[in-house]
Motif scaffolding. Sequence first.
Motif, PDB file in Angstrom:
ATOM      1  N   THR A 198      38.169  84.991  39.306  1.00 20.30           N
ATOM      2  CA  THR A 198      37.864  84.017  40.365  1.00 20.30           C
ATOM      3  C   THR A 198      37.563  84.751  41.670  1.00 20.30           C
ATOM      4  O   THR A 198      38.351  85.598  42.103  1.00 20.30           O
ATOM      5  CB  THR A 198      39.048  83.066  40.598  1.00 20.30           C
ATOM      6  N   GLU A 225      36.500  81.462  46.470  1.00 20.00           N
ATOM      7  CA  GLU A 225      36.723  80.265  45.662  1.00 20.00           C
ATOM      8  C   GLU A 225      38.211  79.950  45.567  1.00 20.00           C
ATOM      9  O   GLU A 225      38.621  78.783  45.665  1.00 20.00           O
ATOM     10  CB  GLU A 225      36.139  80.470  44.264  1.00 20.00           C
ATOM     11  N   ARG A 251      39.332  78.320  48.779  1.00 22.49           N
ATOM     12  CA  ARG A 251      38.910  76.918  48.867  1.00 22.49           C
ATOM     13  C   ARG A 251      39.788  76.021  47.998  1.00 22.49           C
ATOM     14  O   ARG A 251      40.171  74.924  48.399  1.00 22.49           O
ATOM     15  CB  ARG A 251      37.444  76.801  48.467  1.00 22.49           C
ATOM     16  N   ARG A 252      40.132  76.474  46.809  1.00 22.90           N
ATOM     17  CA  ARG A 252      40.973  75.663  45.915  1.00 22.90           C
ATOM     18  C   ARG A 252      42.364  75.454  46.501  1.00 22.90           C
ATOM     19  O   ARG A 252      42.981  74.404  46.284  1.00 22.90           O
ATOM     20  CB  ARG A 252      41.090  76.342  44.549  1.00 22.90           C
ATOM     21  N   SER A 284      32.831  80.650  55.786  1.00 19.03           N
ATOM     22  CA  SER A 284      31.637  81.138  55.093  1.00 19.03           C
ATOM     23  C   SER A 284      30.498  80.183  55.393  1.00 19.03           C
ATOM     24  O   SER A 284      30.689  78.965  55.360  1.00 19.03           O
ATOM     25  CB  SER A 284      31.861  81.216  53.576  1.00 19.03           C
ATOM     26  N   GLY A 330      28.172  82.196  49.862  1.00 20.46           N
ATOM     27  CA  GLY A 330      28.697  83.240  48.986  1.00 20.46           C
ATOM     28  C   GLY A 330      27.691  84.287  48.584  1.00 20.46           C
ATOM     29  O   GLY A 330      27.865  84.963  47.559  1.00 20.46           O
ATOM     30  N   CYS A 333      33.479  85.699  55.613  1.00 16.55           N
ATOM     31  CA  CYS A 333      34.600  85.551  54.682  1.00 16.55           C
ATOM     32  C   CYS A 333      35.341  86.867  54.474  1.00 16.55           C
ATOM     33  O   CYS A 333      35.985  87.062  53.441  1.00 16.55           O
ATOM     34  CB  CYS A 333      34.118  85.004  53.343  1.00 16.55           C
ATOM     35  N   CYS A 383      33.615  86.522  49.186  1.00 11.27           N
ATOM     36  CA  CYS A 383      32.703  85.925  48.216  1.00 11.27           C
ATOM     37  C   CYS A 383      32.345  86.883  47.086  1.00 11.27           C
ATOM     38  O   CYS A 383      31.814  86.461  46.056  1.00 11.27           O
ATOM     39  CB  CYS A 383      31.432  85.445  48.911  1.00 11.27           C
ATOM     40  N   ARG A 417      36.681  89.809  43.388  1.00  5.47           N
ATOM     41  CA  ARG A 417      37.223  88.895  42.387  1.00  5.47           C
ATOM     42  C   ARG A 417      38.667  89.262  42.054  1.00  5.47           C
ATOM     43  O   ARG A 417      39.035  90.434  42.018  1.00  5.47           O
ATOM     44  CB  ARG A 417      36.362  88.905  41.115  1.00  5.47           C
TER      45      ARG A 417
END
Length: 675
Positions: A24, A28, A31-32, A39, A43, A50, A95, A98
């Motif tokens: 992920t 992201e 945001r969740r 941003s 992304g 970001c 962005c 991960r």
Amino acid sequence: MTEPADPLVVFTPSGKRGRMPAGTPVLEAARRLGVDLDSVCGGRGICSRCQVAPAFGAFAKHGITSAETSLSGWNAVEARYAEKRGLAPGRRLGCQARILGDVVIDVPPESQLHRQVIRKEADARPVEMDPAIRLRLVEVAPPDMRAPTGDLERLTEALRAQWAIEGVTADLPLLAKLQETLRAGDWTVTAAIHQPRDEAPPRLVALWPGLLEGDLCGLAIDLGSTTIAGHLVSLRSGEVLASAGVMNPQIRFGEDLMSRVSYAMMNPGGAAEMTGAVRAALNRLAQEIAASAGVALDRILDLTLVGNPVMHHILLGLDPVELGQAPFALATASARDLPARELGLTALPPGAQAYLLPLIAGHVGADAAAVVLAETPEQSEDLVLIVDVGTNAEILLGNRTRVLACSSPTGPAFEGAQISSGQRAAPGAIEAIRIDPETKEPRFRVIGCDLWSGDPGFAEATAGAGVTGLCGSGIIEAVAEMRLAGLIDAGGLIGSAAQTGTARMIPEGRTHAYLIHDGSASGGPVISVTQADIRAIQLAKAALYAGARLLMDEMAVDKVDRVVLAGAFGAHISPLHALVLGMIPDAPVARVTSAGNAAGTGARIALCSRAARRRIEAEVRRITKVETALEPRFQEHFVAASAIPHATAPFARLRGVAPLPEPAFNSEGGRRRRR
């Protein structure tokens, strides 16, 4: 075979956390989880808004170890951005990076869409000016081959003859520019002389050709565990020219002080890492505040710093580990004068000086000393309780007869951390709330808008920032209002919809939550107060009350004449709600006042006055220190203070102005009674 759990990601300073599938993107995940990460480019790695700063090491506070392998490696997008526009060391693009394993990620202020509101404004009270650095215009004799002597020696002779300043010394960086400056001024120069004490040898710390126009300035810094506030002050008039604040970047190592001490213990080089982080933040703050006031950095030549003992030691590069265990030994408690460069403050000129106020005890720091300097409890005729509310509350009780001090570990709940809908103070955060005792309906006000919810125009006025969560003053008022409205009982238990008569009570397992705002229809958050939130506030307020009660025991009194709520957070607490919650001992509501950022005020007084520095150094030696960890009655007071407002203290003054309903709920939603 059990499937391995998804990686756990913890965002600071918000404290929001959650498990995310491996792979992920950080943006992201933010945001969740409702993390405030900016941003605008969708992304694609173009806007750079970001940017995040992953933190690596063992984080006992969060129960995880964050490794460099917890994030994916740099990709081509980040490499291209770093090459074209530059990326600060330790930064990643949210962005692009991960999540691969458990990780702690700091969102720096510049990456936050809704910037933190640093509520530490200056108190502009008058100060008798006697700064440690003064300007002197001197005419220096030019060199003479018949009487050979050095330029420095002729300058010091001119200072002696024209200003009666004896024995001036100068450091090598200033000597390197001395001859050029003297000749540029045609042998007339403005000298900045530093003399922190009458008996101290004067030092030449800066030199300008000719007559210098304008003032010299100083910085008064309040180094808090959560926020750092600075005030730029004229050393001629004492006027505050500008104020600014930043989040303390150490928060990514732990929200409370003991978490940071633990980080230093468990991670080799951890203390040095935290030292570097806070020094970098101070340099940025100095640059930002000077730019906002239009003041050249070379005019900022003096600095006063206050902070709790852990912040003090980490800033100085001293190991804080001893402060995490009895007997909480300080490496040094004395006030210190030293060049600002020794603190890594390279943004200031080489000659800039720093003064650190004395510490009172192992957990009662220079910030408490600064509060004493600002509030002068030793001069009070009546008995005053001064509470500097924060992650680690510092408490003073005294009058002309005696002054006592202690600290109490309240934790971060008062600042919105560890609260389900909690957040730092930022636009959109609920800062005040009222609950109708009959209808049980709430109305609230958010930071950045003067209207109350339900007022005409509220929705339009808050459309930009939205309604985002509860900041510290908001959660305190929410819990107190729930008590006033009969939605929670004295033990802190939340009633059911049937017991309270309102559908705003939402079942949560065997407990309930009170719904304040549901923004889900427009993609916003659902903001509520849960049973766990109530418990977190009870623990924090019980620790605060118990510390104050211990000082009252030592003073052999059962009541105080007045209460002063100090600190940036204390300035925004409603006295009535503080009393309803039982944060402080019972007192007349009209005699519970706010002192604003008293620690910052004390730092400014010390910046402007050498006499004030001498006064606080003497007063600290007279203060009686009470160590809460050694007092057997602390636990007894703590347990009794867990009730709202208190299990045994009558709080007669409070009940005289705010009668409290007395429901009694149980977790099954059984009975309800009222007196």
